[in-house]
Design a protein around this motif. Structure first.
Motif, PDB file in Angstrom:
ATOM      1  N   VAL A   1      -4.689 -48.733  54.316  1.00 13.81           N
ATOM      2  CA  VAL A   1      -4.190 -48.537  52.367  1.00 13.81           C
ATOM      3  C   VAL A   1      -2.418 -47.783  52.188  1.00 13.81           C
ATOM      4  O   VAL A   1      -2.967 -47.292  52.322  1.00 13.81           O
ATOM      5  CB  VAL A   1      -5.344 -48.782  51.540  1.00 13.81           C
ATOM      6  N   VAL A   2      -1.933 -48.880  51.879  1.00 13.79           N
ATOM      7  CA  VAL A   2      -0.962 -48.265  51.381  1.00 13.79           C
ATOM      8  C   VAL A   2      -0.574 -48.420  49.308  1.00 13.79           C
ATOM      9  O   VAL A   2      -0.379 -49.552  49.178  1.00 13.79           O
ATOM     10  CB  VAL A   2       0.316 -48.235  52.075  1.00 13.79           C
ATOM     11  N   SER A   3      -0.265 -47.658  48.265  1.00 12.60           N
ATOM     12  CA  SER A   3      -0.490 -47.950  47.115  1.00 12.60           C
ATOM     13  C   SER A   3       1.091 -47.163  47.260  1.00 12.60           C
ATOM     14  O   SER A   3       1.024 -46.142  46.504  1.00 12.60           O
ATOM     15  CB  SER A   3      -1.258 -47.081  46.659  1.00 12.60           C
ATOM     16  N   ASP A   4       1.997 -48.080  46.462  1.00 12.22           N
ATOM     17  CA  ASP A   4       3.310 -47.242  46.801  1.00 12.22           C
ATOM     18  C   ASP A   4       3.623 -48.138  44.584  1.00 12.22           C
ATOM     19  O   ASP A   4       3.873 -48.530  44.585  1.00 12.22           O
ATOM     20  CB  ASP A   4       4.241 -48.507  47.403  1.00 12.22           C
ATOM     21  N   GLY A   5       3.633 -46.797  44.128  1.00 14.65           N
ATOM     22  CA  GLY A   5       3.250 -46.671  42.676  1.00 14.65           C
ATOM     23  C   GLY A   5       2.270 -47.557  41.816  1.00 14.65           C
ATOM     24  O   GLY A   5       2.371 -48.139  40.763  1.00 14.65           O
TER      25      GLY A   5
ATOM     26  N   GLY B   1       3.843 -41.690  42.860  1.00 13.71           N
ATOM     27  CA  GLY B   1       2.968 -42.395  41.462  1.00 13.71           C
ATOM     28  C   GLY B   1       1.277 -42.941  41.474  1.00 13.71           C
ATOM     29  O   GLY B   1       0.781 -43.435  40.980  1.00 13.71           O
ATOM     30  N   GLY B   2       1.306 -43.814  42.870  1.00 13.87           N
ATOM     31  CA  GLY B   2       0.614 -44.605  43.313  1.00 13.87           C
ATOM     32  C   GLY B   2      -0.499 -43.878  43.489  1.00 13.87           C
ATOM     33  O   GLY B   2      -0.884 -42.688  43.514  1.00 13.87           O
ATOM     34  N   THR B   3      -2.201 -44.368  43.474  1.00  9.99           N
ATOM     35  CA  THR B   3      -3.050 -44.296  43.983  1.00  9.99           C
ATOM     36  C   THR B   3      -3.887 -45.617  44.479  1.00  9.99           C
ATOM     37  O   THR B   3      -4.054 -46.933  44.032  1.00  9.99           O
ATOM     38  CB  THR B   3      -3.940 -43.919  42.094  1.00  9.99           C
ATOM     39  N   VAL B   4      -4.769 -45.608  45.863  1.00 11.87           N
ATOM     40  CA  VAL B   4      -5.974 -45.122  46.374  1.00 11.87           C
ATOM     41  C   VAL B   4      -6.393 -46.455  46.099  1.00 11.87           C
ATOM     42  O   VAL B   4      -6.993 -47.160  45.963  1.00 11.87           O
ATOM     43  CB  VAL B   4      -5.543 -44.979  48.473  1.00 11.87           C
TER      44      VAL B   4
ATOM     45  N   GLU C   1      -2.556 -39.323  53.280  1.00 10.80           N
ATOM     46  CA  GLU C   1      -1.045 -39.522  52.990  1.00 10.80           C
ATOM     47  C   GLU C   1      -0.510 -39.371  50.638  1.00 10.80           C
ATOM     48  O   GLU C   1      -0.870 -40.094  50.995  1.00 10.80           O
ATOM     49  CB  GLU C   1       0.599 -39.697  53.263  1.00 10.80           C
ATOM     50  N   ALA C   2      -0.397 -38.211  50.437  1.00 11.35           N
ATOM     51  CA  ALA C   2       0.154 -38.019  48.839  1.00 11.35           C
ATOM     52  C   ALA C   2       1.426 -37.930  49.250  1.00 11.35           C
ATOM     53  O   ALA C   2       1.283 -36.615  49.089  1.00 11.35           O
ATOM     54  CB  ALA C   2      -0.880 -37.510  48.455  1.00 11.35           C
ATOM     55  N   ILE C   3       2.829 -39.055  49.365  1.00  7.13           N
ATOM     56  CA  ILE C   3       4.298 -38.008  48.313  1.00  7.13           C
ATOM     57  C   ILE C   3       4.391 -38.598  47.554  1.00  7.13           C
ATOM     58  O   ILE C   3       4.586 -40.191  47.015  1.00  7.13           O
ATOM     59  CB  ILE C   3       4.003 -39.046  50.167  1.00  7.13           C
ATOM     60  N   GLY C   4       5.007 -37.966  46.609  1.00 11.80           N
ATOM     61  CA  GLY C   4       5.527 -37.736  45.416  1.00 11.80           C
ATOM     62  C   GLY C   4       5.179 -37.371  44.635  1.00 11.80           C
ATOM     63  O   GLY C   4       3.591 -37.587  44.108  1.00 11.80           O
ATOM     64  N   GLU C   5       5.344 -37.305  43.321  1.00 15.26           N
ATOM     65  CA  GLU C   5       4.838 -36.467  42.205  1.00 15.26           C
ATOM     66  C   GLU C   5       4.166 -37.294  41.332  1.00 15.26           C
ATOM     67  O   GLU C   5       3.847 -38.866  41.567  1.00 15.26           O
ATOM     68  CB  GLU C   5       5.309 -36.225  40.912  1.00 15.26           C
TER      69      GLU C   5
END
Length: 457
Positions: free
Chosen positions: A246-250, A274-277, A294-298
């Protein structure tokens, strides 16, 4: 720490996102997993007492010489996650199976009577041969005499079956109530069943078994998208397995509200920008991660869990760059980590808020960069066991515990380098640090030294 109520599904985890409760719509992904599904009533084993017999549908009961009953087959046949509908809150080898169709109530009263005339049908009584019959005056209102023949008899209602694992099956209404969630069901041409929640979300049941010995009903299923399997067992626990990544992009991902659930993630999860899975709300949750996290980005977060008695077993690799891998808010959290972790650029591996927390890290953890933290606990009576290697650099912090009565035991190798870096920080009274491993500190200036263990009381 008490949490709000959770669960009733998705059943939400009945239905929700991609798990039970998960958003479920017909798709080819589910078709391949619904082959030969069945619902069976079991025979053999312990007979049911008379009180239980009253709750067993007539079509699913056989009376033995001593007056007890056993459940018979219902359905046809072939997998798991019901209630991958995110909210169902609060296999068995001995199951006998048949390929007979779903039973319907027996017609003990013969064929249904013909319909009575409607308001447009004028009925005039016929004069009997005796000549004593008087026809009422015709006032313009056509009166239909009452039918006392006894032919208009409704079929007797089959009482719902209440199973001991919090399942109620109403055959007449074609509904299943699992924990607190009610679903209507229909049988598909391939023998599987489609469960529909009141809000329209659906999930597939590929196996349905009624167990006589335990007087329970168990279900296995799959989300309509085919990426999540689920199972509801004899003890009333929900098992959910995520198969795909699963990918949550923003964006905000699945929200699962469920108690007493076992969740296995095999696909891995990525939160970007800034996304949440996923967000899981409920007590007594066991979450096992086998994939990469993976948690990438503030502000990116893979998982946010709220509830007491949550256990997380992370066996996969974790990569954090400015985000957070997992946030847990609840008492008596247990976090077991065997995978390797890398935390950079102000990110956090695990952030836990609650009392009586226990963590055990057996993997290799590298924490680098100012404001980066491997694991942080805020709460009293925490126990931290560090068995793997911990490398901290560039003003990062490896383990940070705030609260009374903390115990930190190091059995591994802790290496701390560069100014302002801290291997372990304890903030609170009655804290204890036990070292059975190696601690190495280097490259700190005389003014701002690197610190292996920092205790603030």
């Amino acid at each position: 720490m008490q949490k709000k109520t959770l669960l009733s599904a998705c059943i939400a985890i009945a239905l929700s996102g991609q798990s039970w409760g998960a958003e479920i719509t017909e798709g080819e992904g589910a078709d391949s997993m619904r082959r030969s599904s069945q619902m069976t009533c079991l025979s053999g084993g312990h007979a049911q007492p008379p009180a239980k017999l009253k709750t067993v549908p007539e079509k699913c009961a056989v009376t033995t010489n001593n007056g007890f009953s056993s459940l018979l087959a219902l359905g046809t046949t072939t997998i798991l996650t019901t209630l991958a509908v995110i909210e169902l809150s609060h296999g068995d080898d001995h199951a006998a199976r048949t390929s007979s169709p779903q039973p319907t109530p027996p017609d003990a009263n013969g064929p249904l009577p013909p319909p009575l005339p409607n308001d447009d049908d004028s009925v005039t009584p016929v004069k009997p041969d005796s000549g004593d019959y008087v026809t009422p005056p015709d006032s313009g209102d056509d009166v239909t005499p009452p039918d006392n023949s006894g032919d208009d008899v409704d079929l007797p209602r089959t009482e719902p079956v209440v199973f001991d694992n919090n399942v109620t099956w109403d055959k007449d209404a074609q509904t299943l109530k699992i924990r607190g969630a009610t679903f209507t069901y229909i049988q598909n041409v391939d023998g599987s069943y489609t469960l529909s929640a009141k809000d329209g979300r659906k999930t597939m049941v590929t196996e349905w078994e009624n167990h006589e010995e335990t007087h329970t009903a168990i279900f296995s299923g799959v989300s309509t998208t085919g990426d999540t399997e689920w199972r509801y067992d004899d003890e009333g626990k929900l098992h959910v397995t995520q198969l795909a990544s699963v990918v949550s992009d923003g964006t905000k991902g699945r929200i699962i509200t469920v108690n007493d659930a076992i969740i296995t993630d095999q696909g891995g999860n990525t939160a970007l920008n800034g996304g949440t899975v996923m967000m899981i709300n409920g007590d007594n949750i066991a979450l096992t991660n086998e994939g990469k996290t993976e948690a990438i980005g503030e502000d990116s977060v893979v998982g946010i869990l709220t509830g007491d008695n949550i256990t997380i077993n992370n066996n996969g690799q974790t990569v954090v760059d400015a985000g957070t891998a997992v946030i847990v808010n609840g008492d008596r959290t247990i976090l077991n980590n065997t995978g390797d972790s890398t935390v950079n650029n102000g990110g956090t591996g695990a952030f836990i808020i609650g009392n009586d927390v226990r963590t055990d890290n057996k993997g290799h953890m590298t924490v680098d960069g100012q404001n980066s933290t491997g694991s942080k606990i805020v709460g009293n009576n925490a126990t931290v066991i560090q068995e793997g290697d911990l490398y901290v650099s560039n003003a990062a912090r490896g383990i940070d515990v705030e609260g009374y009565g903390a115990i930190v035991s190091n059995k591994g190798n802790v290496a701390v380098v560069d100014e302002k870096s801290q291997g372990v920080s304890l903030s609170g009274d009655a804290s204890t640090f036990i070292n059975r491993g190696d601690i190495s500190v280097s490259n700190g200036s005389s003014e701002v030294n690197a610190t292996g263990i920092l205790r603030l009381c």
